[in-house]
Scaffold this active site. Structure first.
Site, short mmCIF file in Angstrom:
data_model
loop_
_atom_site.label_atom_id
_atom_site.label_comp_id
_atom_site.label_asym_id
_atom_site.label_seq_id
_atom_site.Cartn_x
_atom_site.Cartn_y
_atom_site.Cartn_z
N HIS A 346 0.80 -1.23 0.00
CA HIS A 346 0.00 0.00 0.00
C HIS A 346 0.83 1.27 0.00
O HIS A 346 0.27 2.36 0.14
CB HIS A 346 -0.92 0.03 1.23
CG HIS A 346 -2.13 -0.84 1.10
ND1 HIS A 346 -3.28 -0.45 0.45
CD2 HIS A 346 -2.36 -2.10 1.54
CE1 HIS A 346 -4.17 -1.43 0.52
NE2 HIS A 346 -3.63 -2.44 1.16
N LYS A 534 -8.45 13.33 4.81
CA LYS A 534 -7.61 12.13 4.77
C LYS A 534 -6.66 12.18 5.97
O LYS A 534 -6.64 13.17 6.70
CB LYS A 534 -6.84 12.00 3.47
CG LYS A 534 -6.10 13.25 3.03
CD LYS A 534 -5.48 13.07 1.66
CE LYS A 534 -6.51 13.12 0.55
NZ LYS A 534 -6.70 11.87 -0.16
N ARG A 535 -5.91 11.14 6.18
CA ARG A 535 -4.93 11.12 7.26
C ARG A 535 -3.97 12.30 7.10
O ARG A 535 -3.60 12.66 6.00
CB ARG A 535 -4.17 9.79 7.21
CG ARG A 535 -3.21 9.53 8.33
CD ARG A 535 -2.81 8.06 8.33
NE ARG A 535 -2.38 7.62 7.01
CZ ARG A 535 -1.13 7.65 6.58
NH1 ARG A 535 -0.17 8.13 7.35
NH2 ARG A 535 -0.82 7.19 5.37
N LYS A 540 0.72 14.03 1.95
CA LYS A 540 -0.64 14.32 1.47
C LYS A 540 -0.86 15.83 1.30
O LYS A 540 -1.85 16.26 0.75
CB LYS A 540 -1.68 13.71 2.42
CG LYS A 540 -1.64 12.18 2.41
CD LYS A 540 -2.65 11.57 3.37
CE LYS A 540 -2.57 10.06 3.44
NZ LYS A 540 -3.06 9.37 2.24
N THR A 642 -8.68 6.27 -1.85
CA THR A 642 -10.06 5.82 -2.04
C THR A 642 -11.04 6.98 -1.82
O THR A 642 -12.13 6.98 -2.36
CB THR A 642 -10.42 4.67 -1.09
OG1 THR A 642 -10.08 5.03 0.26
CG2 THR A 642 -9.68 3.40 -1.47
N LYS A 646 -14.67 8.04 -3.75
CA LYS A 646 -15.94 8.33 -3.07
C LYS A 646 -16.46 9.71 -3.45
O LYS A 646 -17.66 9.91 -3.67
CB LYS A 646 -15.75 8.23 -1.56
CG LYS A 646 -15.38 6.85 -1.06
CD LYS A 646 -14.82 6.91 0.36
CE LYS A 646 -14.10 5.61 0.71
NZ LYS A 646 -13.26 5.73 1.89
#
Length: 797
Positions: A346, A534-535, A540, A642, A646
């Site tokens: 991942h 998100k985390r 990110k 993901t 969504k």
């Protein structure tokens, strides 16, 4: 379940009195939730039993999906929907004066995961059941989850997640299936029929108790199982300090991801991981034996899948069971193991590819360490035959080197399949991160692009949009999500586009109520809802987003001629408790938000909201309301994502780099219906390998950048001048590892394009429609079919 509303109401009232020991008029909402939950679970019990019996009778192959996380969210309405009785129950409860939505709010989000890894695992379980595929999950029953996030003066504070405070209505405790898991102690060798054998002695034993949750398929009779393990003291402890033993045992399943910045935390993580794999594998083998099968044919009937590196100890543990308990020889045991276990990678981030110090690992798990040593020795011998004399290559590929055990290397050597989770991610694994292994095992590597369950993330979370879609193209899309592509024909239908726009507006106004209740902030319902959830991690790049917000605010304050369309920036993220830098970014976002939201001069143009304790149930309300989806990771760093899927499925338009599944989203929707900016993966890799990037040059040559970076230290947003010095230093002194400043101008420009297109309402809603139409490919049903056909070799039963 119930033939009509009256039958349901009678059964509900009777069950409530029996369970709660009180008449209906004295009952509470909690009583109603517990009653309804137990009724549903008991109803599905017969299908649950029949599913297991069908699998046994079919003699077919089953998959066991091992994951450290399963981020399920709430299950009440989801289970009612999958059973096909949501409307009947909702209507029946309404007549009794009970609101199903109120009962939903009573259910806590299951504290079994944190981010995309766990949500993916939950989507996979839903698809396995809904496709009638024989697949079960194995995880850990964390008593306090990751943590409940609170903001105090803008800082993240972690509190225990009390999701089990009132019990868990869906689970069944299976005391009779508890197993004992050993830690510490020594390994003793002995002679057994002229064969050297080993056993683990003087161990500290922990009891792993399983709790089973039903995973209900959509409108079918399949009910698969999620088995969660709880660590409890052994009933026969012979330890001097019993209270210390009890505390240390219960800590194993207390929290997800204990802080591993110290050795105690590392040991606790290792205990979690070994408890998960040891307990799960022993029951898998027990079930296999129950069918009177030889373990020699285990790969014909069982597939064991490890979700990232956390369950990689399944490889040496299966070897231990076959060697020590089944008395097999090494070659036979290794053949069985390497034909049974498959692995999903991942990440390309080196810090996320787990490495464990031998000095910690060996005393805690002495027999497992011995087996890993032997695997490594034999693997290095094979490499020597392939590359004689190439010590550098062998050293780079070794499972144990520099007194560390590399779990990703163990996974690559001990599994029959290694898959990435987006095409670009898989290519990076093959061509860069794991290229040496790809040269040795080219047949192992494959891609399985992630997916999400459209039943939860569209059908359940966005009922108005789901209804509009069904009215337009029929209901076949629920079972065959690729049917959503038929929506594209409506892109010139003004009436349909108007209705689609109204659905989005209704969802935005619904979510505004949550924002107002949680934060007190008043939001313009016609502003652009720009969502970044998100985390919290440096790659990110929530930092890039907030620097852009700081730039917009400065322009509004400094330039009276500057015009911008109203924008609401919405964040949701948790930072790991030990991740100091990420927690500083949370403080920065909250500090910027406080200043902007309190400034009446910009209130009609700009608002910033950081949602506290972001979780699945919040996401289910937020995604239908989103206009813009921020997917802005440094290219080559995000494996897939993901949340991007969504959000597009609910009509949000992606602002993103060409990273992870963004690349495939662009292919599905076309370049005119996505906003791409920034460095490509190839450019990032070039800079990383060759050098040539100097963040200070961007600071000196771009006044926009200089202004916002200086604001980190000059007191413009914070009265404490050095509050954000670590962020300032990361950008300039440490040369901006994730290319925030390099991509800043491109990011500012793409947001001007977003604003321009949003104001052309017809064009924007067409873009939104085409994103929904292109989202069917990203259903987890498609992903799971690919796993089932090409990796696990399982068939519907």
């Amino acid at each position: 379940m119930f033939s009509n509303k009256q039958e349901f109401q009678q059964a509900f009232l009777k069950r409530l009195e029996m369970m709660c020991g009180k008449p209906f008029k004295e009952s509470t909402k909690s009583d109603h939730f517990q009653t309804l939950g137990h009724m549903i679970r008991e109803h599905v019990s017969s299908n649950w039993i029949h599913t297991k019996e069908r699998y046994g009778a079919s003699q077919g192959k089953q998959v066991y999906y091992l994951s450290i996380e399963f981020l399920l969210g709430r299950l009440l309405r989801h289970n009612l929907m999958n059973l096909g009785i949501e409307e009947l129950v909702d209507s029946g409860l309404q007549e009794l004066g009970i609101d199903l939505g109120d009962l939903e709010e009573i259910e806590a989000d299951a504290g079994l995961g944190n981010g995309g890894l766990g949500r993916l695992a939950a989507c996979f379980l839903d698809s396995l059941s809904s496709l009638n595929l024989p697949g079960n999950g194995c995880g850990i029953r964390y008593r306090h989850g990751l943590f409940e996030q609170k903001f105090v003066d803008g800082y993240q504070v972690e509190l225990p997640e009390q999701w089990l405070r009132y019990g868990q209505v869906w689970e069944i405790r299976k005391n009779d299936l508890a197993v004992e898991v050993p830690f510490w102690g020594e390994v003793e060798s002995y002679d057994e029929n002229s064969r050297l054998a080993f056993r683990h002695i003087n161990a500290e034993v922990v009891t792993a108790v399983p709790y089973d949750l039903p995973i209900i398929g959509y409108h079918n009779e399949t009910v698969n199982t999620l088995r969660l393990w709880s660590a409890e003291p052994s009933p026969y402890p012979f330890y001097q300090d019993v209270m210390k033993y009890k505390r240390e045992t219960e800590a194993i399943s207390e929290f997800l991801y204990p802080d591993d910045t110290h050795n105690e935390g590392k040991i606790l993580r290792l205990k979690q991981q070994y408890l998960l794999v040891s307990a799960s594998l022993r029951l898998i083998i027990r079930n296999h034996r129950f069918s009177h099968r030889s373990l020699a044919d285990l790969p014909k009937h069982i597939a064991i899948h490890i979700n990232d590196t956390h369950p990689v100890m399944a490889i040496p543990e299966l070897m231990r069971l076959l060697l020590d308990e089944e008395k097999m020889g090494w070659e036979e045991a290794w053949d069985i193991t390497t034909q049974t276990i498959s692995y999903t990678n991942h990440t390309t981030l080196s810090e996320a590819l787990e490495k464990w110090p031998v000095q910690l690992f060996k005393p805690l798990l002495p027999r497992i360490h011995m087996i890993i040593q032997e695997i490594n020795e034999r693997f290095c011998q094979e490499l020597w035959k392939l590359y004689p004399g190439d010590w550098d290559r062998i050293g780079q590929m070794s499972i144990i080197s520099h007194d560390e055990i590399k779990m990703a290397h163990l996974a690559l050597v001990g599994s029959y399949s290694v898959n990435g989770v987006a095409q670009i991610h898989t290519n990076i694994l093959k061509n860069r991160e794991m290229n040496l292994f790809y040269q040795v095992f080219p047949g192992k590597f494959n891609n399985k692009t992630n997916g999400i369950t459209h039943r939860r993330w569209l059908l359940k979370s966005n009922p108005k949009l789901s209804g509009l879609i069904t009215e337009a193209i029929g209901s076949e899309w629920v079972s065959t999500p690729e049917e959503l592509s038929k929506l594209a024909v409506f892109k010139e239908d003004r009436g349909f586009l108007d209705r689609l726009q109204q659905v989005k507006q209704d969802n935005k106004e619904r979510f505004l109520r949550r924002i107002n209740e949680q934060t007190g902030i008043q939001i313009d319902p016609h502003s652009i809802f720009d969502v970044h959830v998100k985390r919290l991690h440096a790659y990110k790049r929530q930092l890039l987003n907030v620097l852009h917000i700081m730039h917009l605010y400065s322009r509004l304050k400094d330039d009276s001629s500057f015009e911008m369309y109203p924008r609401t920036f919405i964040f949701g993220a948790k930072a790991s408790p030990g991740y100091y830098y990420a927690k500083k970014i949370i403080k920065l976002i909250n500090t910027v938000a406080d200043k902007i939201n309190a400034d009446p001069a910009v209130n009609d143009k700009l608002k910033v909201v950081f949602l506290e304790n972001y979780r699945v149930s919040v996401a289910e309300e937020l995604f239908p309301a989103a206009d813009v989806s921020e997917q802005i990771s440094t290219a080559s760093k995000e494996a897939s994502g993901t949340g991007n899927m969504k959000l597009m499925m609910n009509g949000a338009i992606t602002v993103g780099t060409l990273d992870g599944a963004n690349v495939e989203i662009k292919e599905k929707v076309g370049s005119d219906n996505i906003f791409i900016f920034g460095l490509t993966a190839e450019e990032v890799l070039h800079f990383s390998q060759v050098g040539g990037y100097h963040s200070m040059e961007y600071y000196h040559h771009d006044k926009k950048i200089r202004q916002v970076v200086d604001q980190l230290k000059n007191g413009y947003f914070s009265e404490v001048d050095d509050e954000f010095e670590p962020i300032f230093d990361s950008l300039l002194i440490q040369n901006d590892q994730y290319f925030v400043l390099r991509d800043f101008d491109s990011y500012v420009s793409i947001h001007r394009e977003v604003e321009r297109k949003y104001q052309d309402r017809e064009q924007w809603i067409k873009m939104s429609l085409l994103n929904i139409a292109g989202s069917g490919y990203f259903s987890s049903d498609r992903t799971i079919k690919e796993y089932a056909d090409r990796i696990w070799k399982i068939k519907p039963v």
